[in-house]
Design a protein around this motif. Structure first.
Motif, PDB file in Angstrom:
ATOM      1  N   MET A   1       0.954  -1.825   0.086  1.00 38.90           N
ATOM      2  CA  MET A   1      -0.332  -0.117   0.458  1.00 38.90           C
ATOM      3  C   MET A   1       0.844   1.568   0.148  1.00 38.90           C
ATOM      4  O   MET A   1       1.661   1.491   1.514  1.00 38.90           O
ATOM      5  CB  MET A   1      -1.258   0.109   1.045  1.00 38.90           C
ATOM      6  N   PRO A   2       0.801   2.465  -1.215  1.00 36.72           N
ATOM      7  CA  PRO A   2       1.582   3.541  -0.862  1.00 36.72           C
ATOM      8  C   PRO A   2       0.987   4.775   0.462  1.00 36.72           C
ATOM      9  O   PRO A   2      -0.544   4.780  -0.043  1.00 36.72           O
ATOM     10  CB  PRO A   2       0.937   3.648  -2.304  1.00 36.72           C
ATOM     11  N   VAL A   3       2.077   4.570   0.816  1.00 38.45           N
ATOM     12  CA  VAL A   3       1.919   5.955   1.564  1.00 38.45           C
ATOM     13  C   VAL A   3       2.804   7.163   0.964  1.00 38.45           C
ATOM     14  O   VAL A   3       3.173   6.988   0.701  1.00 38.45           O
ATOM     15  CB  VAL A   3       1.890   5.364   3.034  1.00 38.45           C
ATOM     16  N   ILE A   4       2.137   7.974   0.577  1.00 36.38           N
ATOM     17  CA  ILE A   4       2.336   9.712   0.989  1.00 36.38           C
ATOM     18  C   ILE A   4       1.526  10.605   1.814  1.00 36.38           C
ATOM     19  O   ILE A   4       1.148  10.626   2.663  1.00 36.38           O
ATOM     20  CB  ILE A   4       1.782   9.688  -0.314  1.00 36.38           C
ATOM     21  N   VAL A   5       3.192  11.287   2.912  1.00 30.27           N
ATOM     22  CA  VAL A   5       3.860  12.105   3.759  1.00 30.27           C
ATOM     23  C   VAL A   5       2.858  13.039   3.416  1.00 30.27           C
ATOM     24  O   VAL A   5       3.902  13.612   2.605  1.00 30.27           O
ATOM     25  CB  VAL A   5       4.757  11.393   4.172  1.00 30.27           C
ATOM     26  N   MET A   6       2.554  14.468   3.462  1.00 31.46           N
ATOM     27  CA  MET A   6       2.184  15.252   3.586  1.00 31.46           C
ATOM     28  C   MET A   6       3.307  16.496   4.720  1.00 31.46           C
ATOM     29  O   MET A   6       2.023  15.964   5.549  1.00 31.46           O
ATOM     30  CB  MET A   6       0.971  16.297   2.855  1.00 31.46           C
ATOM     31  N   THR A   7       3.381  17.837   4.399  1.00 29.39           N
ATOM     32  CA  THR A   7       3.742  18.382   5.564  1.00 29.39           C
ATOM     33  C   THR A   7       3.114  19.714   6.054  1.00 29.39           C
ATOM     34  O   THR A   7       4.211  19.714   4.036  1.00 29.39           O
ATOM     35  CB  THR A   7       4.671  17.678   6.441  1.00 29.39           C
ATOM     36  N   GLY A   8       3.962  20.655   6.044  1.00 31.98           N
ATOM     37  CA  GLY A   8       4.056  21.876   5.839  1.00 31.98           C
ATOM     38  C   GLY A   8       4.961  22.648   7.005  1.00 31.98           C
ATOM     39  O   GLY A   8       5.535  23.917   6.392  1.00 31.98           O
ATOM     40  N   HIS A   9       5.555  21.196   7.690  1.00 30.34           N
ATOM     41  CA  HIS A   9       6.581  21.251   8.647  1.00 30.34           C
ATOM     42  C   HIS A   9       7.488  20.440   8.012  1.00 30.34           C
ATOM     43  O   HIS A   9       8.766  19.968   9.108  1.00 30.34           O
ATOM     44  CB  HIS A   9       6.503  21.382   9.834  1.00 30.34           C
ATOM     45  N   GLY A  10       7.682  20.293   6.924  1.00 29.48           N
ATOM     46  CA  GLY A  10       9.260  19.368   6.573  1.00 29.48           C
ATOM     47  C   GLY A  10      10.210  19.644   6.459  1.00 29.48           C
ATOM     48  O   GLY A  10      11.002  20.964   6.715  1.00 29.48           O
ATOM     49  N   ASP A  11      11.073  19.075   6.721  1.00 31.64           N
ATOM     50  CA  ASP A  11      12.989  18.731   6.918  1.00 31.64           C
ATOM     51  C   ASP A  11      13.605  17.753   6.716  1.00 31.64           C
ATOM     52  O   ASP A  11      12.757  16.480   6.341  1.00 31.64           O
ATOM     53  CB  ASP A  11      13.239  19.208   8.584  1.00 31.64           C
ATOM     54  N   VAL A  12      14.549  17.767   6.055  1.00 27.29           N
ATOM     55  CA  VAL A  12      15.336  16.827   6.038  1.00 27.29           C
ATOM     56  C   VAL A  12      15.683  15.245   6.876  1.00 27.29           C
ATOM     57  O   VAL A  12      14.358  13.855   6.823  1.00 27.29           O
ATOM     58  CB  VAL A  12      16.965  16.906   5.252  1.00 27.29           C
ATOM     59  N   PRO A  13      15.888  15.640   7.553  1.00 27.65           N
ATOM     60  CA  PRO A  13      15.636  14.086   8.840  1.00 27.65           C
ATOM     61  C   PRO A  13      14.212  12.982   8.313  1.00 27.65           C
ATOM     62  O   PRO A  13      14.322  12.382   8.716  1.00 27.65           O
ATOM     63  CB  PRO A  13      16.345  14.565   9.422  1.00 27.65           C
ATOM     64  N   THR A  14      13.047  14.153   8.519  1.00 26.80           N
ATOM     65  CA  THR A  14      11.885  13.875   8.877  1.00 26.80           C
ATOM     66  C   THR A  14      11.780  13.248   7.199  1.00 26.80           C
ATOM     67  O   THR A  14      10.716  11.783   7.612  1.00 26.80           O
ATOM     68  CB  THR A  14      10.770  14.804   9.266  1.00 26.80           C
ATOM     69  N   ALA A  15      11.597  13.760   6.618  1.00 25.78           N
ATOM     70  CA  ALA A  15      11.560  13.398   4.545  1.00 25.78           C
ATOM     71  C   ALA A  15      12.526  11.767   4.847  1.00 25.78           C
ATOM     72  O   ALA A  15      11.673  11.109   4.233  1.00 25.78           O
ATOM     73  CB  ALA A  15      11.809  13.745   3.611  1.00 25.78           C
ATOM     74  N   VAL A  16      13.535  11.831   4.749  1.00 25.51           N
ATOM     75  CA  VAL A  16      14.242  10.488   5.087  1.00 25.51           C
ATOM     76  C   VAL A  16      13.450   9.400   6.313  1.00 25.51           C
ATOM     77  O   VAL A  16      13.402   8.483   5.473  1.00 25.51           O
ATOM     78  CB  VAL A  16      15.961  10.920   5.183  1.00 25.51           C
ATOM     79  N   ALA A  17      13.340   9.580   7.360  1.00 26.63           N
ATOM     80  CA  ALA A  17      12.402   8.720   7.301  1.00 26.63           C
ATOM     81  C   ALA A  17      11.307   8.299   7.596  1.00 26.63           C
ATOM     82  O   ALA A  17      10.855   7.125   8.082  1.00 26.63           O
ATOM     83  CB  ALA A  17      12.346   9.911   9.640  1.00 26.63           C
ATOM     84  N   ALA A  18      10.817   8.767   6.981  1.00 24.88           N
ATOM     85  CA  ALA A  18       9.136   8.267   6.447  1.00 24.88           C
ATOM     86  C   ALA A  18       9.940   7.980   4.742  1.00 24.88           C
ATOM     87  O   ALA A  18       8.863   6.674   4.991  1.00 24.88           O
ATOM     88  CB  ALA A  18       8.754  10.123   5.629  1.00 24.88           C
TER      89      ALA A  18
END
Length: 183
Positions: A71-88
């Motif tokens: 199941m593909p999951v797309i994570v959205m955020t208005g408060h993104g940072d590189v470490p969080t994106a990498v973790a996702a």
């Protein structure tokens, strides 16, 4: 769609419905996760905000992956940072998108996610089909199949298994039939 900002959730839901998809929209993560438990594995896409009032998007991501690894999951955020994106992405997110984003770009990413998910499901079903066919083989048929795969001719297979060439031919024919192959 899991998004706590009601106007944003309504706008994204409307854009996705205009693209032809049915949308279940949730303002909190827990009700969405309960609904997820009722879904059978398939080609759904989960679009989740990273920051939710009850659980965060990474927890939603983990629950989705546990429910259906394809199941593909797309994570959205208005408060993104590189470490969080990498973790996702490391946890298996299909994509990590920053708000605001264009509806067309989101629709394109969802279409790509669905295509990848469908391909993964087809591959999984193919593997399951092969496993089922392998389970239908007798032990002797598996022995013959291993030697056929190694490229050995019937006479060498017969010698290796201490059986007649005719018996090898019978087992080989059954293997080909059960495995649904021609060569």
């Amino acid at each position: 769609l899991i998004e706590d900002d009601e106007p944003f959730r309504a706008g994204v839901a409307a854009a996705l419905q205009l693209a032809g998809w049915s949308v279940e929209a949730f303002g909190r993560g827990m009700p969405a996760l309960r609904a997820l438990g009722t879904l059978s594995p398939g080609c759904d896409v989960v679009l989740t905000d990273l920051r939710l009032p009850d659980v965060d998007g990474l927890e939603v991501l983990s629950a989705c992956r546990a429910h259906d690894a394809d199941m593909p999951v797309i994570v959205m955020t208005g408060h993104g940072d590189v470490p969080t994106a990498v973790a996702a992405v490391k946890r298996g997110a299909f994509d990590f998108v920053e708000k605001p984003f264009s509806d067309n770009a989101l629709v394109d990413r969802i279409e790509q996610a669905l295509q990848r998910s469908e391909a993964a499901i087809r591959a999984r079903l193919g593997r399951e089909s092969v496993r089922k066919r392998l389970a239908d083989l007798t032990e002797r048929e598996r022995d013959v199949m291993r030697l056929v795969i190694d490229g050995r001719p019937n006479k060498l297979i017969a010698d290796a298994l201490d059986i007649s060439v005719r018996t090898v031919e019978v087992h080989r024919a059954r293997v080909f039939e059960k495995m649904d192959v021609r060569s």
